[in-house]
Design a protein around this motif. Structure first.
Motif, short mmCIF file in Angstrom:
data_model
loop_
_atom_site.label_atom_id
_atom_site.label_comp_id
_atom_site.label_asym_id
_atom_site.label_seq_id
_atom_site.Cartn_x
_atom_site.Cartn_y
_atom_site.Cartn_z
N VAL A 39 0.82 -1.31 -0.08
CA VAL A 39 0.22 0.01 0.23
C VAL A 39 0.97 1.13 0.09
O VAL A 39 2.01 1.32 0.79
CB VAL A 39 -0.81 0.01 1.26
N ALA A 40 0.61 2.16 -0.92
CA ALA A 40 1.40 3.38 -0.83
C ALA A 40 1.30 4.22 0.52
O ALA A 40 0.29 4.12 1.08
CB ALA A 40 0.74 4.28 -2.07
N GLN A 41 2.51 4.44 0.83
CA GLN A 41 2.66 5.56 1.97
C GLN A 41 1.39 6.66 2.01
O GLN A 41 1.02 7.06 3.07
CB GLN A 41 3.97 6.02 2.02
N LYS A 42 1.31 7.19 0.75
CA LYS A 42 0.38 8.35 0.79
C LYS A 42 -0.89 7.80 1.02
O LYS A 42 -1.68 8.42 1.88
CB LYS A 42 0.35 8.89 -0.81
N ASP A 43 -1.42 6.63 0.83
CA ASP A 43 -2.61 5.97 1.09
C ASP A 43 -2.77 5.68 2.43
O ASP A 43 -3.50 5.92 3.21
CB ASP A 43 -3.07 4.78 0.20
N ILE A 44 -1.73 5.25 3.07
CA ILE A 44 -1.66 4.95 4.48
C ILE A 44 -1.95 6.20 5.27
O ILE A 44 -2.55 6.31 6.34
CB ILE A 44 -0.15 4.38 4.89
N CYS A 45 -1.22 7.20 4.81
CA CYS A 45 -1.32 8.64 5.46
C CYS A 45 -2.71 9.18 5.48
O CYS A 45 -3.46 9.59 6.39
CB CYS A 45 -0.41 9.82 5.03
N GLU A 46 -3.40 8.96 4.24
CA GLU A 46 -4.73 9.50 4.11
C GLU A 46 -5.77 8.73 4.96
O GLU A 46 -6.56 9.52 5.51
CB GLU A 46 -5.12 9.47 2.65
N ALA A 47 -5.61 7.31 5.06
CA ALA A 47 -6.48 6.60 5.77
C ALA A 47 -6.18 6.79 7.38
O ALA A 47 -7.36 6.68 8.08
CB ALA A 47 -6.09 4.98 5.48
N THR A 48 -5.11 7.05 7.67
CA THR A 48 -4.91 7.15 9.09
C THR A 48 -4.75 8.64 9.78
O THR A 48 -5.07 8.78 11.07
CB THR A 48 -3.69 6.42 9.43
N GLY A 49 -4.62 9.49 9.09
CA GLY A 49 -4.31 11.01 9.37
C GLY A 49 -2.94 10.88 9.81
O GLY A 49 -2.50 12.22 10.58
N TYR A 50 -1.94 10.07 9.92
CA TYR A 50 -0.69 10.36 10.17
C TYR A 50 0.16 11.25 9.10
O TYR A 50 -0.10 10.73 8.13
CB TYR A 50 0.00 9.08 10.51
N THR A 51 1.29 11.57 9.76
CA THR A 51 2.14 12.18 8.44
C THR A 51 3.22 11.13 8.00
O THR A 51 3.00 9.88 8.49
CB THR A 51 3.03 13.08 9.30
N ARG A 52 3.79 11.45 6.86
CA ARG A 52 4.58 10.55 6.16
C ARG A 52 5.76 10.20 7.12
O ARG A 52 6.14 8.96 7.46
CB ARG A 52 5.39 10.95 4.97
N GLN A 53 6.07 11.05 7.87
CA GLN A 53 7.49 10.70 8.77
C GLN A 53 6.94 9.86 10.10
O GLN A 53 7.60 8.75 10.50
CB GLN A 53 7.80 11.89 9.41
N GLN A 54 5.62 10.05 10.57
CA GLN A 54 5.14 9.01 11.57
C GLN A 54 5.03 7.70 10.83
O GLN A 54 5.23 6.62 11.66
CB GLN A 54 3.65 9.54 11.88
N VAL A 55 4.30 7.65 9.68
CA VAL A 55 4.15 6.22 9.05
C VAL A 55 5.52 5.55 8.76
O VAL A 55 5.75 4.45 9.23
CB VAL A 55 3.50 6.48 7.81
N ARG A 56 6.72 6.26 8.40
CA ARG A 56 8.04 5.92 8.32
C ARG A 56 8.45 5.22 9.58
O ARG A 56 9.19 4.22 9.79
CB ARG A 56 8.88 6.58 7.73
N ARG A 57 8.18 5.87 10.62
CA ARG A 57 8.76 5.42 12.05
C ARG A 57 7.91 4.21 12.45
O ARG A 57 8.74 3.44 12.94
CB ARG A 57 8.58 6.59 13.03
N ILE A 58 6.75 4.17 12.23
CA ILE A 58 5.96 3.13 12.73
C ILE A 58 6.34 1.78 11.81
O ILE A 58 6.48 0.81 12.50
CB ILE A 58 4.47 3.45 12.53
N VAL A 59 6.69 1.96 10.57
CA VAL A 59 7.24 0.86 9.47
C VAL A 59 8.35 0.26 10.36
O VAL A 59 8.67 -0.59 10.16
CB VAL A 59 6.71 1.37 8.14
N LYS A 60 9.19 1.38 10.46
CA LYS A 60 10.60 1.08 10.55
C LYS A 60 10.72 0.32 12.21
O LYS A 60 11.62 -0.46 12.25
CB LYS A 60 11.67 2.39 10.72
N ALA A 61 10.09 0.62 12.97
CA ALA A 61 9.92 0.27 14.55
C ALA A 61 9.65 -1.04 14.41
O ALA A 61 8.67 -1.70 13.80
CB ALA A 61 8.76 0.95 15.35
N ALA A 62 10.55 -1.92 15.14
CA ALA A 62 10.46 -3.35 15.43
C ALA A 62 9.00 -3.43 16.35
O ALA A 62 8.72 -2.54 17.25
CB ALA A 62 11.45 -4.09 16.25
N PRO A 63 8.19 -4.55 16.04
CA PRO A 63 7.03 -4.76 16.95
C PRO A 63 7.27 -4.57 18.47
O PRO A 63 6.45 -4.02 19.23
CB PRO A 63 6.60 -5.99 16.70
N ALA A 64 8.32 -5.29 19.12
CA ALA A 64 8.67 -4.95 20.45
C ALA A 64 8.73 -3.59 20.80
O ALA A 64 8.79 -3.40 22.10
CB ALA A 64 9.91 -5.86 20.80
#
Length: 80
Positions: A39-64
């Motif tokens: 799913v495109a980062q743009k679409d994730i941002c639109e669906a969640t209201g998160y910024t691109r930076q926030q989405v990058r941090r979440i994707v990069k973060a390990a689940p633990a």
């Protein structure tokens, strides 16, 4: 407002906070899965209201680590 009513309201607030934390973690997992699924980062941002930076941090973060870095999963995490 009496003491009993105030205590009940405070209890409801704590319960809601706990549910919100669970949902925040579930949303972070869903964001990571959406990224894996292409799913495109743009679409994730639109669906969640998160910024691109926030989405990058979440994707990069390990689940633990996701529960330790609440600001990364929170929509207000990047606001100063």
């Amino acid at each position: 407002m009496d003491k009993r009513s105030l205590a009940q309201l405070a209890g409801r607030f704590r319960d809601t906070e706990a549910r919100a934390e669970i949902l925040r973690q579930e949303l972070a997992v869903a964001i990571r899965q959406a990224d894996v699924d292409g799913v495109a980062q743009k679409d994730i941002c639109e669906a969640t209201g998160y910024t691109r930076q926030q989405v990058r941090r979440i994707v990069k973060a390990a689940p633990a680590d996701s529960h330790d870095d609440q600001s990364a999963d929170s929509p207000q995490g990047d606001q100063v």
